[in-house]
Motif scaffolding. Sequence first.
Motif, PDB file in Angstrom:
ATOM      1  N   GLU A   1      -4.792   7.061  -1.253  1.00 28.11           N
ATOM      2  CA  GLU A   1      -4.034   5.856  -0.923  1.00 28.11           C
ATOM      3  C   GLU A   1      -4.569   4.698  -1.744  1.00 28.11           C
ATOM      4  O   GLU A   1      -5.751   4.685  -2.131  1.00 28.11           O
ATOM      5  CB  GLU A   1      -4.146   5.515   0.573  1.00 28.11           C
ATOM      6  CG  GLU A   1      -3.591   6.580   1.503  1.00 28.11           C
ATOM      7  CD  GLU A   1      -3.820   6.242   2.972  1.00 28.11           C
ATOM      8  OE1 GLU A   1      -4.231   5.089   3.261  1.00 28.11           O
ATOM      9  OE2 GLU A   1      -3.606   7.122   3.817  1.00 28.11           O
TER      10      GLU A   1
ATOM     11  N   VAL B   1      -4.068   0.178  -2.305  1.00 32.38           N
ATOM     12  CA  VAL B   1      -3.505  -1.107  -1.880  1.00 32.38           C
ATOM     13  C   VAL B   1      -3.560  -2.053  -3.078  1.00 32.38           C
ATOM     14  O   VAL B   1      -4.604  -2.182  -3.726  1.00 32.38           O
ATOM     15  CB  VAL B   1      -4.302  -1.719  -0.708  1.00 32.38           C
ATOM     16  CG1 VAL B   1      -3.611  -2.983  -0.200  1.00 32.38           C
ATOM     17  CG2 VAL B   1      -4.482  -0.698   0.414  1.00 32.38           C
TER      18      VAL B   1
ATOM     19  N   ASN C   1      -6.537  -4.421   3.239  1.00 31.22           N
ATOM     20  CA  ASN C   1      -5.143  -4.788   3.079  1.00 31.22           C
ATOM     21  C   ASN C   1      -4.926  -6.284   2.918  1.00 31.22           C
ATOM     22  O   ASN C   1      -3.812  -6.770   3.079  1.00 31.22           O
ATOM     23  CB  ASN C   1      -4.332  -4.296   4.289  1.00 31.22           C
ATOM     24  CG  ASN C   1      -4.260  -2.787   4.337  1.00 31.22           C
ATOM     25  OD1 ASN C   1      -4.101  -2.143   3.308  1.00 31.22           O
ATOM     26  ND2 ASN C   1      -4.388  -2.229   5.524  1.00 31.22           N
TER      27      ASN C   1
ATOM     28  N   SER D   1       0.848  -1.196   0.000  1.00 31.79           N
ATOM     29  CA  SER D   1       0.000   0.000   0.000  1.00 31.79           C
ATOM     30  C   SER D   1       0.879   1.241   0.000  1.00 31.79           C
ATOM     31  O   SER D   1       1.993   1.237   0.543  1.00 31.79           O
ATOM     32  CB  SER D   1      -0.933   0.013   1.221  1.00 31.79           C
ATOM     33  OG  SER D   1      -0.198   0.031   2.422  1.00 31.79           O
TER      34      SER D   1
END
Length: 412
Positions: free
Chosen positions: A196, A198, A170, A97
Amino acid sequence: MTTTRAALHDRLGDRLRDATEHDEIAGIRPRWVVTAADTADVAHALRAAADHDLTVVPRGSGSRLDWGPAPTSADLLLDLAPCAGILEHAAGDLVISARAGTPLGALHDTAAAAGQRLPIDPPQPTATVGGVVATGTSGPARHYFGGIRDLLIGITVVLADGTTTTSGGNVVKNVAGYDLGKLYTGSLGTLGVITEAVFRLHPLAAEHRWISSTTHDPGDAAGIVDAHRHSQAMPTAIELDRPEPGGPITITAQLEGRPDATHARADALARTVGGEVHEHPPGWWGAHPFPADGTGLRIGTEPAALADLLRAADRAATRTALPLALRGAAGLGVLHAGLPGAADPAATTELVTALRALPGYTALERGTPAVRAALDPWGPRPAALTALDRQLKDRFDPGHRLAPGRHAGGIR
């Protein structure tokens, strides 16, 4: 509402500056630029923009900021370059990530140190995590590993009103909630600002080989592609390059795995397609077929219709006297087409109109201001799809303040 720089500075502080010509987006210059180092900064900036009714366009490295339609308005450019850094690399789970402004090369280096890879190889070396998601960029290995939307398993996005949302997680087998990552992929910053992401990783292959075949006949080229697609050698990429109308067509397949097995598979596949085995990819591998100042198109068709597409492209290029170059994922039926920046806009429009008469689609990826003015970037779209796009825009950005005009179908 009239917004002064002083009023906006009171909210954003020294992270705010006046825009310059270097901040233009496809010829549109914003009024101001604000930097953001993390999700909280992005949320704060978008709340301020909402309170002042400002339009906002996000930027990573800017390597693809001129792709897609130009925005109809850009009061505030949201610079995500400082929003960078690897957040976590769970090597045992094959997951990584990072923040949106992280150069993709940093993910590659981190993963490679653990014998892993993220099979995304954009042509621009400066591409960032958020940029490749927002533009839906993938590389040749998409043929086997899937595109960016298949590798994205979690995403954090800030909506136009400053609300922060998270989808996925995640771990690879996270099934909670809706998979909004697919929705944001390729959205060009029109539905929210990605902060962000992942990704799932794959083991790094010990060896690669490339098998290349060249022909002048579109039917033969399509046959070679088909042979690769159905081969038990399982190529991880099948790319095509034809630099000029009527010129040679090169098909190159990539194999990877353990050295001995990969070499044997490559030799067998080369004999099947009448190609040659190489230890390195061709120089054009993974690159777009147009210069930085040129016009780029994305053409999609069924792989079975590849020969018809190549022949139609030749006819259209000959009729318009344009030096059309083609390159891309022949195994998936997705090609990029390139023209020089000096190409006549009227002839370009005629060529695109001819290509749009074929099954599939032809979209403008980038172009000169004259080409953008002359050509609908999306082309004909079903009314039901346009209505769905408008519903999505209304739901995620009710004020239509995020990258207005860049959403699919030209929705502002």
